[in-house]
Design an enzyme around this catalytic site. Sequence first.
Site, mmCIF file in Angstrom:
data_model
loop_
_atom_site.group_PDB
_atom_site.id
_atom_site.type_symbol
_atom_site.label_atom_id
_atom_site.label_comp_id
_atom_site.label_asym_id
_atom_site.label_seq_id
_atom_site.Cartn_x
_atom_site.Cartn_y
_atom_site.Cartn_z
ATOM 1 N N ASN A 35 -88.952 -52.584 -8.829
ATOM 2 C CA ASN A 35 -87.601 -53.032 -9.406
ATOM 3 C C ASN A 35 -87.840 -54.554 -9.838
ATOM 4 O O ASN A 35 -86.519 -55.339 -10.175
ATOM 5 C CB ASN A 35 -86.426 -52.888 -9.063
ATOM 6 C CG ASN A 35 -86.200 -51.303 -8.696
ATOM 7 O OD1 ASN A 35 -86.275 -50.591 -9.683
ATOM 8 N ND2 ASN A 35 -85.624 -50.966 -7.457
ATOM 9 N N HIS A 122 -74.555 -44.147 -7.717
ATOM 10 C CA HIS A 122 -75.509 -44.335 -6.740
ATOM 11 C C HIS A 122 -75.063 -43.741 -5.290
ATOM 12 O O HIS A 122 -73.888 -43.770 -5.165
ATOM 13 C CB HIS A 122 -75.783 -46.009 -6.525
ATOM 14 C CG HIS A 122 -77.277 -46.170 -5.734
ATOM 15 N ND1 HIS A 122 -77.021 -46.491 -4.400
ATOM 16 C CD2 HIS A 122 -78.219 -46.148 -6.133
ATOM 17 C CE1 HIS A 122 -78.248 -46.672 -3.921
ATOM 18 N NE2 HIS A 122 -79.063 -46.471 -5.174
ATOM 19 N N GLU A 168 -72.165 -47.549 -13.067
ATOM 20 C CA GLU A 168 -73.564 -48.680 -13.228
ATOM 21 C C GLU A 168 -73.927 -49.052 -14.316
ATOM 22 O O GLU A 168 -73.658 -48.132 -15.316
ATOM 23 C CB GLU A 168 -74.673 -47.780 -12.400
ATOM 24 C CG GLU A 168 -74.700 -47.428 -11.046
ATOM 25 C CD GLU A 168 -75.994 -46.548 -10.744
ATOM 26 O OE1 GLU A 168 -76.904 -46.983 -11.027
ATOM 27 O OE2 GLU A 168 -75.904 -45.319 -10.219
ATOM 28 N N SER A 172 -79.791 -46.292 -12.507
ATOM 29 C CA SER A 172 -81.372 -46.421 -11.865
ATOM 30 C C SER A 172 -82.507 -45.473 -12.058
ATOM 31 O O SER A 172 -83.528 -45.608 -12.118
ATOM 32 C CB SER A 172 -81.074 -46.642 -10.370
ATOM 33 O OG SER A 172 -80.589 -45.500 -9.909
ATOM 34 N N ASP A 197 -71.405 -51.703 -10.916
ATOM 35 C CA ASP A 197 -72.578 -51.910 -10.389
ATOM 36 C C ASP A 197 -73.974 -52.629 -11.311
ATOM 37 O O ASP A 197 -74.314 -51.831 -11.900
ATOM 38 C CB ASP A 197 -73.199 -50.943 -9.585
ATOM 39 C CG ASP A 197 -74.562 -51.132 -8.663
ATOM 40 O OD1 ASP A 197 -75.149 -52.034 -8.669
ATOM 41 O OD2 ASP A 197 -74.669 -50.213 -7.745
ATOM 42 N N HIS A 200 -79.426 -53.021 -11.888
ATOM 43 C CA HIS A 200 -80.473 -52.856 -12.781
ATOM 44 C C HIS A 200 -80.214 -53.551 -14.028
ATOM 45 O O HIS A 200 -81.242 -53.620 -14.870
ATOM 46 C CB HIS A 200 -80.830 -51.447 -12.947
ATOM 47 C CG HIS A 200 -81.351 -50.942 -11.635
ATOM 48 N ND1 HIS A 200 -82.687 -50.768 -11.236
ATOM 49 C CD2 HIS A 200 -80.656 -49.924 -10.694
ATOM 50 C CE1 HIS A 200 -82.678 -50.274 -10.161
ATOM 51 N NE2 HIS A 200 -81.501 -49.549 -9.809
ATOM 52 N N LYS A 230 -83.912 -57.098 -6.886
ATOM 53 C CA LYS A 230 -84.546 -56.379 -8.024
ATOM 54 C C LYS A 230 -84.993 -57.481 -9.116
ATOM 55 O O LYS A 230 -86.038 -58.119 -8.833
ATOM 56 C CB LYS A 230 -83.392 -55.598 -8.668
ATOM 57 C CG LYS A 230 -83.073 -54.319 -7.733
ATOM 58 C CD LYS A 230 -82.271 -53.478 -8.301
ATOM 59 C CE LYS A 230 -82.156 -52.083 -7.349
ATOM 60 N NZ LYS A 230 -81.629 -52.441 -6.251
#
Length: 379
Positions: A35, A122, A168, A172, A197, A200, A230
């Site tokens: 990541n 997640h 998110e 992910s 979140d 990413h 990440k």
Amino acid sequence: MAGAFPRHEKSLEALRSRGRFRQLMPRDGHDFASNDYLGLAGSDVLRTAASDALARGVPVGAGGSRLLRGNDAEHQRLEAEAAAFFGTEAALFMGGGFTANQAIFATLPQQGDLVLYDALIHASTHDGMRLGRAETRSFDHGDAADAGRVLRDWRAGGGTGQVWIAVEAVYSMDGDQAPLEPLMALADAEGAVLVVDEAHSTGVFGDLGRGLAHGIANRPNVLSLHTCGKALGASGALICGQKVLIETLINKARGFIFATAPSPLNAALVRAALQELQQNPARRDQAWQGITHAQAEARRLCGLEGFQSQILPVVIGDDKRTMGLAAAMQAQGYDIRGIRPPTVPRGTARLRLSITLNTGAEVITAMFEDLARELEASP
């Protein structure tokens, strides 16, 4: 002689028979697994930052929790700079994204509240919800209309507490984006808090890499999480939002209160990464050149399309076939990992291709050429 833990051995054997046994593997080959989206983890930027921080006396270890003697000036500088960068009232630095997510959902939603979460949220959010006292309900992945339906059903059934909508920004394992605009509208209409979140999306999306929720991050009913391990190349996590929520976490989150503070040296590295985002936007531009190239080559060579981010999932379905394809690609010099349940839903085992600045355009093209051959040859 039977082992001392026969039930554990039986469980592990069952995983092996189903193609789901996991084991640690060394880094090897071209990076299509990490990541480290901006290539900062091994960069001179962070090496220099580490050297400079040590030279000015920044400690390696914290020596205790933040509420004891572990609170270092580097932690506080980072939190002030992160709040300013991400446009929020306050920020809190924690040891990792998993711990931070767990702390949010175990602490902030109260008894009588509802956590309304995307079906593909997640695992850290799930663990936080299990530790918390609020009721929990899921909505169909990426479907704001279904989120509204579930929320209204809960209200109709007598629910009166605060609603926390958990998503998110970029997922992910699927690489797709949450519908933040309609979810924000839902939160406003229903008096809910939107918890985003950005693990990413930080560093990759938004103005200067501030994330997909940057335009709404300063609103009183938005809480965002930016992980630092990440695209930022270090480790830890920053929870960003209203001061009252940050102070509640400081006073009540067990994962914060009882944990040794993150390394002050690591806080200095995250500060350097945030400065790099602001001072060198060309790094992010270069990353997007690679992402765009990878998406085009996936379509041209493998017939794969519909990708929305730097995460390109190649869904295979069968666990054993997925791991066989991963092994074949690894043998050709590509660090590609197979992802199986329970990380992803049953029947959706996949190769998760991650596009980072650690891999150039020529290697990306060669990888998709080889992947095309392996997909055709795989039974």
